[in-house]
Design a protein around this motif. Structure first.
Motif, mmCIF file in Angstrom:
data_model
loop_
_atom_site.group_PDB
_atom_site.id
_atom_site.type_symbol
_atom_site.label_atom_id
_atom_site.label_comp_id
_atom_site.label_asym_id
_atom_site.label_seq_id
_atom_site.Cartn_x
_atom_site.Cartn_y
_atom_site.Cartn_z
ATOM 1 N N LEU A 402 23.627 -46.862 67.307
ATOM 2 C CA LEU A 402 23.432 -45.579 66.618
ATOM 3 C C LEU A 402 22.004 -45.069 66.764
ATOM 4 O O LEU A 402 21.773 -43.918 67.134
ATOM 5 N N THR A 403 21.017 -45.924 66.494
ATOM 6 C CA THR A 403 19.619 -45.480 66.454
ATOM 7 C C THR A 403 18.839 -45.814 67.716
ATOM 8 O O THR A 403 17.763 -45.255 67.938
ATOM 9 N N ASN A 443 26.784 -41.422 52.019
ATOM 10 C CA ASN A 443 28.061 -41.682 52.695
ATOM 11 C C ASN A 443 29.239 -41.277 51.822
ATOM 12 O O ASN A 443 30.215 -40.688 52.291
ATOM 13 N N GLY A 447 29.924 -37.939 53.552
ATOM 14 C CA GLY A 447 30.674 -38.476 54.674
ATOM 15 C C GLY A 447 29.805 -39.301 55.615
ATOM 16 O O GLY A 447 28.574 -39.263 55.572
ATOM 17 N N HIS A 448 30.475 -40.038 56.474
ATOM 18 C CA HIS A 448 29.765 -40.960 57.373
ATOM 19 C C HIS A 448 28.978 -40.239 58.458
ATOM 20 O O HIS A 448 27.969 -40.763 58.936
ATOM 21 N N ASN A 449 29.422 -39.064 58.879
ATOM 22 C CA ASN A 449 28.661 -38.335 59.899
ATOM 23 C C ASN A 449 27.280 -37.966 59.380
ATOM 24 O O ASN A 449 26.273 -38.114 60.089
ATOM 25 N N ALA A 450 27.230 -37.487 58.148
ATOM 26 C CA ALA A 450 25.931 -37.164 57.548
ATOM 27 C C ALA A 450 25.108 -38.432 57.370
ATOM 28 O O ALA A 450 23.882 -38.425 57.586
ATOM 29 N N ASP A 452 25.242 -41.128 59.233
ATOM 30 C CA ASP A 452 24.725 -41.538 60.542
ATOM 31 C C ASP A 452 23.539 -40.694 60.958
ATOM 32 O O ASP A 452 22.552 -41.217 61.510
ATOM 33 N N GLU A 453 23.617 -39.394 60.730
ATOM 34 C CA GLU A 453 22.494 -38.523 61.087
ATOM 35 C C GLU A 453 21.250 -38.880 60.282
ATOM 36 O O GLU A 453 20.135 -38.894 60.812
ATOM 37 N N LYS A 456 19.664 -42.009 61.787
ATOM 38 C CA LYS A 456 18.917 -41.739 63.018
ATOM 39 C C LYS A 456 17.568 -41.093 62.708
ATOM 40 O O LYS A 456 16.551 -41.444 63.326
ATOM 41 N N VAL A 510 19.614 -32.624 56.953
ATOM 42 C CA VAL A 510 20.892 -33.054 57.513
ATOM 43 C C VAL A 510 21.873 -31.906 57.355
ATOM 44 O O VAL A 510 22.257 -31.563 56.223
ATOM 45 N N GLY A 511 22.257 -31.316 58.481
ATOM 46 C CA GLY A 511 23.119 -30.140 58.410
ATOM 47 C C GLY A 511 22.364 -29.004 57.759
ATOM 48 O O GLY A 511 21.258 -28.634 58.163
#
Length: 824
Positions: A402-403, A443, A447-450, A452-453, A456, A510-511
Motif C-alpha cells: 500500500l505505502t 475505517n 470506509g477502507h478506501n479513505a 488506505d488513502e 499513504k 482525504v477526498g
C-alpha cells in the motif's frame, strides 16, 4: 573387382595395336632375311634402328601404362582397396623405370631434343603420382569436392602423356625413314624393300595412332572437358563416352563423383538455408565476435530488440554497447573463452539499446571456427522482463504494497545491520514505534478506501520528517516502526519523535474532508534498553502503549517503570482469561427510568470484574484489554447470558439492555448466537434490547439493516448507543429499523457550561421524535440535567441521579422501592 595387370596397354586397344605392330615386324624380318645377303654391312645400322624402335615402343607402352594408372586413380578414390593400391604403386614405379631407360638410350645416340621430351614426360608422371596421392588423402578426409578438383588435374596430365606418345610415335617414323635412306647407298633392292617396309611401318603407326586417338584420346578430351566443368562448379555436368571399357569406367567414376558432389552440395545448401532460417528467425541474439572484439556476424533480431541496423552493427566493437560497469567482466569472459579455459556457461551483462536504455542479457559464449580463424559464438537472450519481474517480486517481498515502505522483513534486516554497525562503532540506535490515534474510526465511518488513502499520506509525512538514512517501515494496519541509526542519545530520539507528533497535528486531506489524526509513539534505544533487535522493538511497543494510555497524541520513552506496567498488563490479561472461565465476571445493572414519572422501566447490564487481588474493577480497566486481545467476544456473550437469566426473574414490565461490541457484531454467526442465548435462558424476546455504537451501525449499513430487521422480527429491539459523538448519516439512520437513540453522557456532563452540548442534546431529542424513536439520555447526575430533559420532552434517562450500577439483588430492591415511591 577386375584383376589388374602389370604395365601395358588396355586389353581392347593394346591388343589391336600389338597385333598390327607384330604383323609389320614379321614382314620386316622376312624382307631383311631375304636381303641380308646383299647388305651385311648395313645390318648393324638396321639393327640399331630396330633397337631404337623397340625402345620407343617401350616408351609408348610406359606412357599408356601411366595413362592407365591415372584412370585407376579415379577408381581408387571411390573404391579403395589395399591390393589395388599396391598394384597402382608398382605400375607407377615401372612406368618411371621405362621412361628412364628410354632416356638413356636416346642420350647415347646423341638425340638431345628427344631427351628433353623424356624429362618433361617424367615430370608429368611424377605430378600425376602426387596428384593421385592428394586425391586419396582428400577422400580419406571426406572432402569429395577437393577430390573432384584433383581428378581434373589428373585427367589433364593424362592428356599430356597421350600427346607425348603421339610425338614419340612421329619421332619413331622419322628414325625408320633415316635408316632407310642410309641403306640406299649399299643396295638398291634392299633399299626398295626397306623403303616399302618403312612405308608400311609408317602407315601402320599412323593407323595405330588414329585408332588410339579415336578410341582413347578423344574420349579422354571429352572426359577432361566434363571434369573441368565439374571443377568450375557445374556439378550437373555428365560425361557420355563411347570407347574402351577402362575409359567408360573412368567416365562412370567421374559421373558418379560429380553426382555425389551435386547431392552433397544440394544437401549442404539446404542445410545452410535451414541454418540461416533458424538463426534469422530466432528470438535470441546470435552473434559471432572476432578475436579483436569486432562483430563478425549478428542476426536480424538486434534490430527490434536493440534498435541497431545489422549493417551498422557488423564490424563494430562488441564492447562499445556494454554497460561501463560490465565491460571488464565481459572482456574477461571473452579472453577466457578464447583461451579455451572455460566451458560454455551463462554470463550476464547490461547492453545499451539505441534509445540509451539498457537491457539485461544472459549470454552463453563458445569457441568456434569462423573462416580461417577462431571466433566466439555468443547466444544471448533478453532477460529484462524476467529481471524486472524478479525485482518486483523481491520488492513486494520486502515492501508494503500500500505505502511502498519497508515491511517487517526488511525492517528486521535494516535494524540488524544498524545494530551491527553500532556495536562496531560504539554508537547508539533508536527504535520508534508509531501508531495513528483512532484510525479505526476512519475505517469505520469513511470506509477502507479513505483509510488506505490516509495511511499513504501518513507514510509520506513520516518519511518527510525523518533524516536521510533513517528507515520508516509499516508493519501492519496503522502501525509504523522507525529505525534511527547513529542515535547519539535518548534526548535526540525524543526531539525527533516530538517533531513526528507535532507534524501529525496538521490535518490530512482525504477526498473532500480534512481529517485530524494524531500520532502516538514509543521510543527504545540501544544499548540503554535492549541489545537485540526483537527486544528493542518490543520495548518501543511497550512505550507506545503507555503513550496511548496517557491520552494519545503523545510519546513515551521506554523505562523500567513502563516495563513494570506492561508486565502488569500481561499479568492482567492472564487473570482476565481465568476470570472468564472461573466465573470472576459479574453483571451490574444501572436503572433506566422515565423522565416524566421517574418510574424504572429497565436496566443496562454492565460487566464488572471481581479481581482476586484488586477487588471490583470497572469496565475501563479491562474492556480495552478484552478488545485488544479478542476476549471481548467471550466476555460479551457471558454478560448477555447472565443478564437474560437474571432479567427473567424481574417483573415482566422491565427490560434489560446489553452492549454489543464491534467484534461481536461483525461475527458471521452473531444473530444466531444471540437468538440461541435468548432461547436457552427463556427470556421473552420483547424484553431484550441490544445497544450498538454509531460507528458499528454504519460500518456496513446493509448488513446492519439486515440484522436489525431480523432482530425486530424476532421481537428483540435495537438501539444506537453514544449517539451524537460520531458522524451518523441521517439517511442511513432513517433506513435502520432501530427502537431508540441514546444521548452520549458527554453532553450531559457539560450541559450547564457548554451551550453547544445543550443544543446538540435538544436536537437529538427532536430528531428521535421526528423519526418516531424513543430517546434516552445517560450520565444524568443532577436535577438540573433532569429538568432540561423534561423541558425538551426526553423519554428516559439513566445515571447516578437514579442509581449507580448495582448487583442484581440490589437492583431488585431498587425496583421495589421505586414501585412503592411511584404508588405513594
Amino acid at each position: 573387382m577386375r584383376r589388374i595387370r602389370g604395365p601395358g596397354l588396355p586389353d581392347s586397344v593394346g591388343g589391336r595395336i600389338t597385333a598390327i605392330l607384330a604383323l609389320l615386324l614379321a614382314v620386316l624380318v622376312v624382307i631383311v632375311a631375304a636381303a641380308a645377303w646383299q647388305s651385311r654391312q648395313q645390318a648393324g645400322h638396321v639393327n640399331d634402328s630396330r633397337q631404337a624402335f623397340e625402345v620407343d615402343s617401350a616408351t609408348e607402352q610406359s606412357a599408356l601404362s601411366w595413362l592407365y594408372s591415372d584412370v585407376l586413380a579415379g577408381r581408387y578414390i571411390l573404391n579403395p582397396s589395399p591390393e589395388l593400391a599396391a598394384t597402382i604403386h608398382s605400375t607407377e614405379q615401372s612406368t618411371l623405370d621405362h621412361i628412364d631407360r628410354a632416356r638413356q638410350l636416346e642420350l647415347a645416340d646423341g638425340k638431345m631434343d628427344v631427351v628433353t621430351d623424356f624429362d618433361e614426360i617424367r615430370a608429368a608422371a611424377e605430378r600425376a603420382i602426387v596428384t593421385r596421392q592428394a586425391a586419396m588423402d582428400a577422400t580419406d578426409r571426406g572432402d569429395l569436392t577437393s577430390a573432384g578438383q584433383i581428378l581434373i588435374q589428373g585427367v589433364t596430365d593424362s592428356q599430356y602423356l597421350s600427346d607425348a606418345f603421339l610425338r614419340i610415335t612421329a619421332s619413331e617414323t622419322a628414325e625408320v625413314q633415316a635408316a632407310s635412306d642410309a641403306s640406299r647407298t649399299t643396295a638398291g633392292i634392299t633399299m626398295a624393300i626397306l623403303m616399302g617396309a618403312a612405308i608400311a611401318v609408317a602407315f601402320g603407326g599412323v593407323f595405330a595412332s588414329l585408332a588410339l586417338s579415336r578410341s582413347v584420346v578423344r574420349p579422354l578430351l571429352h572426359l577432361g572437358e566434363t571434369a573441368r566443368a565439374v571443377g568450375r562448379g557445374r556439378f550437373t555436368a555428365r560425361a557420355d563416352v563411347r570407347g574402351p571399357r577402362e575409359v567408360r569406367e573412368l567416365a562412370t567414376i567421374l559421373n558418379t563423383t560429380s553426382a555425389s558432389i551435386y547431392e552433397r552440395d544440394a544437401a549442404l545448401s539446404e542445410s545452410s538455408e535451414r541454418w540461416r532460417a533458424l538463426v534469422e528467425n530466432s528470438h535470441d541474439v546470435i552473434m559471432v565476435i572476432n578475436p579483436d572484439m569486432t562483430v563478425a556476424f549478428v542476426n536480424r533480431v538486434v534490430e527490434p530488440m536493440f534498435g541497431y541496423k545489422v549493417e551498422n552493427f557488423v564490424g563494430s566493437d562488441a564492447l562499445a554497447i556494454v554497460h561501463p560497469e560490465d565491460v571488464q567482466k565481459a572482456a574477461a569472459m571473452f579472453t577466457t573463452v578464447t583461451a579455451g579455459l572455460s566451458t560454455p556457461s551463462v554470463n550476464e551483462a547490461r547492453i545499451r539499446r539505441a534509445d540509451g536504455t539498457y537491457a539485461h542479457m544472459e549470454a552463453i559464449p563458445s569457441l568456434i571456427r569462423w573462416g580461417d580463424h577462431e571466433a566466439i559464438l555468443l547466444n544471448a537472450r533478453d532477460m529484462s522482463e524476467q529481471r524486472q519481474a524478479q525485482e518486483t517480486i523481491a520488492y513486494m517481498a520486502f515492501h508494503d504494497s500500500l505505502t511502498g515502505l519497508p515491511n517487517r522483513l526488511l525492517l528486521q534486516d535494516r535494524l540488524e545491520t544498524a545494530l551491527a554497525q553500532a556495536r562496531r562503532l560504539g554508537v547508539g540506535v533508536c527504535v520508534v514505534s508509531v501508531d495513528l490515534d483512532r484510525f479505526k474510526n476512519v475505517n469505520d465511518l469513511l470506509g477502507h478506501n479513505a483509510g488506505d488513502e490516509l495511511l499513504k499520506q501518513a507514510a509520506g509525512r513520516l518519511v518527510g520528517l525523518v533524516r536521510e538514512g533513517d528507515t520508516v517501515a509499516r508493519i501492519g494496519g496503522d502501525e509504523f516502526v522507525l529505525v534511527l541509526p547513529e542515535c547519539d542519545s535518548l534526548d535526540s530520539a525524543r526531539d525527533m519523535t516530538r517533531r513526528l507528533v507535532d507534524g501529525f497535528r496538521r490535518p490530512f486531506r482525504v477526498g473532500d474532508r480534512d481529517l485530524h489524526v494524531t500520532l502516538s509513539a514509543g521510543i527504545a534505544r540501544y544499548p540503554d534498553h535492549a541489545s537485540d533487535a526483537e527486544t528493542l522493538v518490543s520495548n518501543a511497543d511497550i512505550a507506545l502503549y503507555m503513550a496511548k494510555d496517557a491520552g494519545r497524541d503523545a510519546y513515551r520513552a521506554f523505562s523500567e517503570d513502563i516495563a513494570k506496567r506492561t508486565s502488569e498488563w500481561l499479568t492482567l490479561e492472564g487473570d482476565l482469561r481465568r476470570a472468564l472461565v472461573e466465573g470472576g465476571i459479574e453483571v451490574y445493572y444501572q436503572p433506566q427510568s422515565r423522565v416524566d414519572t421517574g418510574e424504572i422501566v429497565g436496566a443496562e447490564a454492565l460487566a464488572r470484574w471481581r479481581h482476586p487481588r484488586r477487588g471490583i474493577l470497572p469496565p475501563s480497566e479491562f474492556i480495552p484489554l478484552a478488545e485488544e486481545t479478542g476476549l471481548i467476544n467471550l466476555l460479551g456473550e457471558l454478560v448477555l447470558r447472565k443478564a437474560c437469566i437474571e432479567a427473567k426473574a424481574w417483573p415482566d414490565r422491565l427490560n434489560v439492555a446489553a452492549n454489543v461490541s464491534l467484534r461481536q457484531f461483525e461475527r458471521p454467526d452473531f444473530l444466531e448466537r444471540v437468538l440461541a442465548i435468548v432461547k436457552d435462558t427463556g427470556l421473552p424476546h420483547r424484553r431484550l434490547e441490544l445497544e450498538i455504537t454509531e460507528s458499528t451501525a454504519l460500518r456496513d449499513v446493509e448488513r446492519t439493516k439486515d440484522i436489525a430487521t431480523r432482530l425486530i422480527a424476532s421481537g428483540i429491539r435495537l438501539s444506537i448507543d453514544d449517539f451524537g459523538i460520531g458522524n451518523t448519516s441521517l439517511r442511513h439512520l432513517q433506513e435502520l429499523p432501530v427502537h431508540r437513540l441514546k444521548i452520549d453522557q458527554s453532553f450531559m456532563l457539560t450541559l450547564d457550561e457548554n451551550p453547544a452540548s445543550a443544543a446538540i442534546a435538544s436536537s437529538v431529542i427532536q430528531l428521535g421524535h421526528k423519526l418516531h424513536l424513543k430517546v434516552i439520555a445517560e450520565g444524568v447526575e443532577t436535577e438540573e440535567q433532569l429538568s432540561f430533559l423534561r423541558e425538551h420532552r426526553c423519554d428516559e434517562f439513566q445515571g447516578y441521579l437514579c442509581s449507580k450500577p448495582v448487583p442484581a439483588g440490589e437492583f431488585r430492591a431498587l425496583v421495589e422501592a421505586n414501585v412503592d415511591r411511584i404508588v405513594a
